[in-house]
Enzyme design. Structure first.
Site, short mmCIF file in Angstrom:
data_model
loop_
_atom_site.label_atom_id
_atom_site.label_comp_id
_atom_site.label_asym_id
_atom_site.label_seq_id
_atom_site.Cartn_x
_atom_site.Cartn_y
_atom_site.Cartn_z
N ASP A 15 49.72 45.74 34.92
CA ASP A 15 48.79 45.65 33.79
C ASP A 15 49.56 45.49 32.48
OD1 ASP A 15 49.76 48.22 33.67
OD2 ASP A 15 47.81 49.20 33.44
N SER A 16 50.90 45.49 32.57
CA SER A 16 51.71 45.12 31.41
C SER A 16 51.39 43.71 30.95
CB SER A 16 53.21 45.24 31.75
OG SER A 16 53.50 44.56 32.96
N ASP A 32 48.10 46.19 39.89
CA ASP A 32 47.76 47.39 39.13
C ASP A 32 46.25 47.53 38.99
OD1 ASP A 32 49.82 49.07 38.33
OD2 ASP A 32 50.40 47.80 36.64
N LYS A 49 48.26 49.58 42.78
CA LYS A 49 49.02 50.66 42.16
C LYS A 49 48.11 51.36 41.15
CE LYS A 49 52.49 49.96 39.02
NZ LYS A 49 52.01 50.69 37.82
N GLU A 97 48.01 54.84 38.25
CA GLU A 97 48.82 55.82 37.51
C GLU A 97 48.24 57.23 37.65
OE1 GLU A 97 49.50 54.64 33.43
OE2 GLU A 97 50.18 52.65 34.02
N GLU A 121 58.71 56.12 36.27
CA GLU A 121 59.07 55.36 35.06
C GLU A 121 59.52 56.28 33.93
OE1 GLU A 121 56.11 52.58 33.61
OE2 GLU A 121 57.26 52.17 31.78
O1 KIV Z 1 52.46 47.27 34.43
C1 KIV Z 1 53.63 47.22 34.80
O2 KIV Z 1 54.34 46.21 34.64
C2 KIV Z 1 54.19 48.40 35.44
C3 KIV Z 1 55.67 48.45 35.62
C4 KIV Z 1 56.32 48.65 34.32
C5 KIV Z 1 56.06 49.47 36.63
O3 KIV Z 1 53.48 49.30 35.77
#
Ligand code: KIV
Length: 270
Positions: A47-48, A86, A116, A118, A185
């Site tokens: 989600d970055s 994510d 994924k 959090e 992280e």
């Molecule tokens: O969103 C993302 O790119 C991430 C990584 C930094 C692990 O969660």
């Protein structure tokens, strides 16, 4: 080359040791996935992308629709790596049922293999709910960017004893709930090592330790597309500089009418 599977990645960790570290990078587009895929075990549609692609101030505004569109592109561009997507903020925290509906949508619409999410112990019941229903899950502890409004900054976590203990117990809770991998992280190195030793899941570090079972970075960061990055980013290239040089040449040639030249121009047929 066949696509890797979640069990194949899990089998890399034997008696707490991973002989072959897991290589993971973020990908948001089909072309980038094509370029990374032969060299990676897992591609993360992170989600970055909110900041990297959309110029958003954080990952908080990222939507399920964005993740589904980019996830499908990355699956189309890869044939070897496991694609992990994510779960965006707001798509899974309310209940395990909400998480299942969001994760199932992501897997159905994209063809990705895993999601994924959090959070630590508080998310363990959700991780169990998903894994028991056929959805492989990667956890994410330590610095959790979706919690920026609680954390207040993206500084490294675990500098106090209590916070360090909590990060380790969060990872253990996710492991016991069935997460096949956990991203850790932005933590001080001893925590990353303690987490790696404490869980049977594959621990993927980012700003963590070379002793983790694998590593992940945001691809645009490691390629040098951004001037300002976290201290833990190693820039393997200076793509911003490469692009600037190329665009300057293009601009000069267009201004001088030397582009397009005969090589790039269609001549009429005789
Ligand atoms: O969103 C993302 O790119 C991430 C990584 C930094 C692990 O969660």
């Amino acid at each position: 080359m066949k696509r890797l599977t979640v069990p194949a990645i899990q089998r890399r960790k034997v008696d707490g040791a991973t002989a072959k570290p897991v290589v993971m990078l973020t990908a948001y587009t089909a072309r980038m996935a094509q370029l990374l895929d032969p060299h990676c075990d897992m591609l993360l549609v992170g989600d970055s992308l909110g900041q990297v692609i959309y110029g958003l101030p954080s990952t908080v505004p990222v939507t399920l629709e964005m993740m589904a569109a980019h996830g499908a592109a990355v699956v189309r561009g890869s044939y070897h790596s496991i694609v992990v997507i994510d779960m965006p903020f707001g798509s899974y925290e309310a209940s395990p049922e909400q998480a299942f509906a969001s994760a199932a949508r992501l897997l159905k619409e994209t063809g990705a293999a895993a999601v994924k999410l959090e959070g630590g112990a508080a998310m363990a019941p959700t991780v169990r709910f998903l894994t028991e229903r056929g959805i492989p899950v990667v956890g994410h502890v330590g610095l959790t960017p979706q919690a920026i409004n609680i954390l207040g900054s993206y500084a490294a976590r675990g500098r106090s004893g209590a916070e360090a203990d909590k990060i380790v117990s969060d990872a253990v809770a996710l492991d016991q709930a069935g997460a096949f991998a956990v991203v850790v992280e932005g933590v001080v190195e001893p925590i990353a090592i303690a987490v790696t030793e404490a869980v049977s899941a594959i621990v993927i570090g980012i700003g963590a330790s070379a002793q983790c079972d694998g590593q992940v970075l945001v691809t645009e960061d490691m390629l040098g597309l951004f001037e300002r990055t976290a201290r833990f980013v190693k820039k393997y290239e200076n793509l911003a500089g490469v692009i600037e040089t190329a665009v300057k040449s293009y601009s000069a040639e267009v201004s001088a009418r030397s582009f397009p030249s005969a090589d790039q121009t269609y001549a009429p047929k005789d």
